[in-house]
Design an enzyme around this catalytic site. Structure first.
Site, PDB file in Angstrom:
ATOM      1  N   HIS A 209      -6.306  -9.780  18.886  1.00 12.20           N
ATOM      2  CA  HIS A 209      -6.823  -8.784  17.946  1.00 12.20           C
ATOM      3  C   HIS A 209      -6.309  -9.164  16.558  1.00 12.20           C
ATOM      4  CE1 HIS A 209      -7.674  -4.399  16.936  1.00 12.20           C
ATOM      5  NE2 HIS A 209      -6.783  -4.662  15.996  1.00 12.20           N
ATOM      6  N   CYS A 242      -5.462   0.144   9.764  1.00 12.38           N
ATOM      7  CA  CYS A 242      -4.579   1.007  10.539  1.00 12.38           C
ATOM      8  C   CYS A 242      -4.005   2.007   9.564  1.00 12.38           C
ATOM      9  CB  CYS A 242      -3.468   0.192  11.186  1.00 12.38           C
ATOM     10  SG  CYS A 242      -2.210   1.226  11.954  1.00 12.38           S
TER      11      CYS A 242
HETATM   12 ZN    ZN Z   1      -6.213  -3.157  14.664  1.00 10.50          ZN
END
Ligand code: ZN
Length: 307
Positions: A209, A242
């Site tokens: 990721h 995030c």
């Molecule tokens: Zn992420």
């Protein structure tokens, strides 16, 4: 080098969760549903559709149950819900997620800020969640977050990433993901982490990721595929970040990744033109320029170019 590349790579679309979660404006449920269904129509087979977290902390995900309720089951499609604790898991199970993902952060400070618990406490919570998921017949996977660097603690030793991967593997995930949550990783680090985790967990499928915060996302994706990784996360248009990671920006754009893999002869099963259309639609919905490059440049048509 091409003889080392696989025939195909699986892409997990994380835009509706990791992507939208960092958008300042709350996107309506109908828009999310169109986003998800268009991604599935384009050929995506695993998609993070929501996170089951405190809606006061993450208002964008307050409609998680509504999204799941409106999604029709599709052959071979996994609707992935992200959970951070047992309560979140119970919600995801009740909502009908076919796969759950949990995350533990490789650094204690970041885990504490993100989840209000130490890394060790989150690993214990994961073990209980994995057990409950197995009992309920739900696929369960786990992500080791901030594995390439932490905004609070700086460098994260590879030994620490390997140690956490080994500990979370005890609960029997079908896959472990390694995440560059804040986008500081470089390709040599990817190769090293893949190699070191493989030494300890040779048969565990790995997913990676990447965030493109410092423009190394696609290079990292290539390094992962070249090192033997067969599953990658991406978000259409490169949206995302995030909310707890200062200045983290989007995931690698799904359509840019598909373009690169296609041109290298690595199949993804995804219709690139459809992805580009969805990316452009998403850009209109968000009302701002989003990072993906293919939505600006368009696909490359060798025959048309030669004409
Ligand atoms: Zn992420």
């Amino acid at each position: 080098m091409s003889e080392r590349l696989p025939k195909s790579v699986e892409i997990v679309e994380v835009g509706p969760r990791d992507g939208l979660q960092n958008e300042p404006t709350v996107v309506g449920t109908a828009t999310k549903l169109k986003f998800i269904n268009d991604a599935l129509d384009a050929g995506i087979r695993r998609i993070e559709v929501a996170s089951f977290v405190n809606p006061k902390r993450v208002p964008q995900m307050a409609d998680a149950e509504d999204v799941l309720r409106a999604l029709l089951p599709r052959e071979g499609v996994q609707f992935v819900g992200l959970v951070l604790n047992r309560k979140g898991f119970e919600r995801a199970r009740a909502a009908g997620c076919t796969e759950i993902g949990m995350a533990v952060v490789a650094s204690d400070t970041f885990n504490q800020r993100n989840q209000g618990a130490t890394t060790a406490e989150s690993i214990t919570a994961w073990s209980g969640i994995a057990r409950a998921a197995h009992a309920a017949g739900i696929r369960a996977q786990i992500t080791v977050s901030a594995a390439f660097g932490c905004p609070f603690e700086g460098d994260v030793p590879v030994a620490r990433v390997v140690e956490i991967a080994e500990r979370v593997a005890d609960a029997g995930p079908f896959e472990i993901a390694i995440a560059d949550t804040i986008g500081v990783g470089v390709p040599s680090q990817v190769s090293e982490i893949v190699g070191r985790v493989r030494e300890r967990l040779p048969s565990m499928p790995l997913r990676f990721h990447f965030h493109n915060t410092r423009n190394t996302g696609l290079a990292n994706a290539y390094a992962a595929v070249e090192a033997g990784v067969r599953v990658l996360d991406a978000s259409i248009g490169g949206i995302g970040g995030c909310p707890f990671a200062p200045a983290a920006t989007g995931n690698i754009p799904t359509e840019d990744l598909v373009f690169m893999l296609n041109r290298m002869g690595v199949a993804t099963g995804i219709d690139l033109e459809a992805l580009i259309r969805t990316g452009r639609w998403l850009q209109d919905q968000l009302g701002r320029t989003i990072p993906g490059m293919l939505i600006k440049a368009g696909n490359f048509h060798p025959r048309a170019a030669n004409a």
